[in-house]
Design a protein around this motif. Structure first.
Motif, PDB file in Angstrom:
ATOM      1  N   GLY A   1       0.808  -1.221   0.000  1.00 39.61           N
ATOM      2  CA  GLY A   1       0.000   0.000   0.000  1.00 39.61           C
ATOM      3  C   GLY A   1       0.836   1.264   0.000  1.00 39.61           C
ATOM      4  O   GLY A   1       0.494   2.255  -0.665  1.00 39.61           O
ATOM      5  N   SER A   2       1.955   1.258   0.733  1.00 36.42           N
ATOM      6  CA  SER A   2       2.810   2.453   0.782  1.00 36.42           C
ATOM      7  C   SER A   2       3.512   2.706  -0.546  1.00 36.42           C
ATOM      8  O   SER A   2       3.743   3.851  -0.933  1.00 36.42           O
ATOM      9  N   GLU A   3       3.883   1.637  -1.242  1.00 40.79           N
ATOM     10  CA  GLU A   3       4.509   1.793  -2.554  1.00 40.79           C
ATOM     11  C   GLU A   3       3.518   2.427  -3.539  1.00 40.79           C
ATOM     12  O   GLU A   3       3.866   3.338  -4.303  1.00 40.79           O
ATOM     13  N   VAL A   4       2.287   1.936  -3.518  1.00 40.28           N
ATOM     14  CA  VAL A   4       1.260   2.499  -4.399  1.00 40.28           C
ATOM     15  C   VAL A   4       0.994   3.959  -4.028  1.00 40.28           C
ATOM     16  O   VAL A   4       0.798   4.809  -4.905  1.00 40.28           O
ATOM     17  N   LEU A   5       0.985   4.252  -2.742  1.00 37.37           N
ATOM     18  CA  LEU A   5       0.751   5.631  -2.297  1.00 37.37           C
ATOM     19  C   LEU A   5       1.749   6.608  -2.909  1.00 37.37           C
ATOM     20  O   LEU A   5       1.383   7.720  -3.308  1.00 37.37           O
TER      21      LEU A   5
END
Length: 399
Positions: A190-194
């Motif tokens: 999720g943090s990478e996509v963010l």
């Protein structure tokens, strides 16, 4: 430490405990920081490199790994406050690669055994790691989805991805989700996509957005995705331990560091480098509910939302190796929900980094603790050096 409510004598004892890890060869060196009520105690112990003679320094620049995640979440909330992103809006508008998701019928099943996603992925899903894909907690290569993520360069790793954000999103969009959006907590992705979403929403690179909106206002001069040549002497080597012997093996050499050159993918999940004092500025801003100096990075309600637990019991299923029994998850940070140890006070928030870093803030105690080492974690369980640092920090409270 006058007025801080911290015992200098007990902080001296912390230094002795932490020095033991250096003397035993568990870590070459480390930096500890304890901050309370405006007073800060910092210790730089050991050496920059294993077997070296150059002393560890307070301004050493560490690969902070997953301590990047809270910074990424703050960046997303800045855009929410400016109405450029909305928490419950589908991300398809800016991330079309994630539209019309398919979901595996079962974790161990083939990649084409899927059903349609019941709803789109939202920004809230990314912030709470409930988008439906992430770290699969099984031995590497156990399931087809793990092998597919490995082959695509999408598996969680201490090293940033080697492909650019658009290609990374294309590869992610070609894979099915593991769970329905909103159903389960799955770490990291999720943090990478963010990071990609923030760049597209802001119309500028993720790195420049962080500099403009967080690092420059907070005076975080040494925090970035790359270490410039004139600062490389402050970047210690990083190490892994051989499982059988505990011998430290070089993982990243400053002389040829991946952090010494431009990165293809500025990783919102773990790509930043920083120093103890820089990261204190970030933690202090969060502890002050978004305020810094005479200005604000975030509003108080945003910080309170970020540092509240957003996981229901069923969404935490299978997270025990990451989140303890008394931990929940907010936006990019773990949140203590009950007191079960010296350091697990309700409302305490923060996280650990796989390269050997730990940072938490405790509003109830007005306390920040930061530990930076060069040794990668051996597993998702907090190593003894983390546990002893936090025990020593809370033991030093003297009021």
């Amino acid at each position: 430490m006058s007025g801080s409510g911290l015992s200098g004598e007990r902080l001296d004892r912390m230094r002795d405990v932490m020095s033991g890890y250096v003397e035993r060869g568990d870590v070459p060196g480390l930096v500890t920081l304890v901050h309370r009520r405006g007073a800060t105690r910092v210790e730089a112990l050991g050496t920059m490199a294993a077997g070296g003679t150059v002393p560890m320094r307070r301004d050493a620049i560490f690969r902070i790994a997953s301590l990047t995640k809270p910074v990424t979440a703050v960046a997303a909330m800045i855009l929410v406050e400016e109405c450029r992103l909305r928490l419950d809006e589908p991300v398809d508008r800016l991330l079309p690669e994630l539209a019309d998701r398919r979901v595996l019928q079962r974790l161990e099943g083939p990649l084409d055994d899927t059903v349609p996603a019941r709803r789109p992925i939202t920004l809230r899903d990314l912030l709470t790691f409930r988008l439906g894909i992430g770290a699969v907690l099984a031995p590497r290569g156990t399931h087809p989805i793990q092998r597919a993520m490995d082959e695509a360069g999408l598996s969680p790793s201490p090293n940033p991805p080697a492909i650019d954000p658009d290609e990374w999103m294309k590869r992610l969009g070609a894979l099915p989700l593991v769970h329905q959006p909103g159903e389960r907590w799955m770490y990291h992705t999720g943090s990478e996509v963010l990071g990609v979403l923030i760049a597209r929403a802001a119309g500028q690179s993720f790195a420049s957005f962080l500099s403009d909106r967080i690092f420059d206002p907070l005076g975080m001069r040494d925090t970035a995705f790359q270490v410039p040549p004139e600062k490389l002497d402050r970047l210690p080597p990083s190490y892994r331990a051989r499982p059988a012997t505990g011998e430290l093996v070089l993982q990243d050499d400053p002389a040829d560091s991946r952090w010494g050159r431009p990165v293809a993918f500025p990783s919102g999940g773990g790509g930043l480098v920083s120093t103890a004092d820089d990261y204190l500025a970030f933690c202090r801003m969060m502890l002050d509910r978004g305020r810094h100096g005479g200005g604000r990075v975030l509003s108080r309600p945003s910080v309170e939302l970020m540092t509240s637990n957003h996981l229901a019991a069923e969404q935490r299923s299978g997270t025990r190796s990451f989140l303890g029994p008394d931990e929940g998850w907010g936006f990019g940070v773990s949140v203590s929900v009950r007191r079960s140890d010296l350091a697990t006070t309700p409302g305490r928030f923060g996280w650990n980094g796989g390269t050997g870093t730990s940072a938490y803030s405790d509003p109830g105690e007005d306390l920040v603790g930061i530990l930076l080492t060069q040794r990668h974690m051996d597993s998702t369980t907090s190593p003894a050096v983390f546990q002893d640092f936090w025990t020593s920090a809370y033991r030093a409270i003297d009021d």
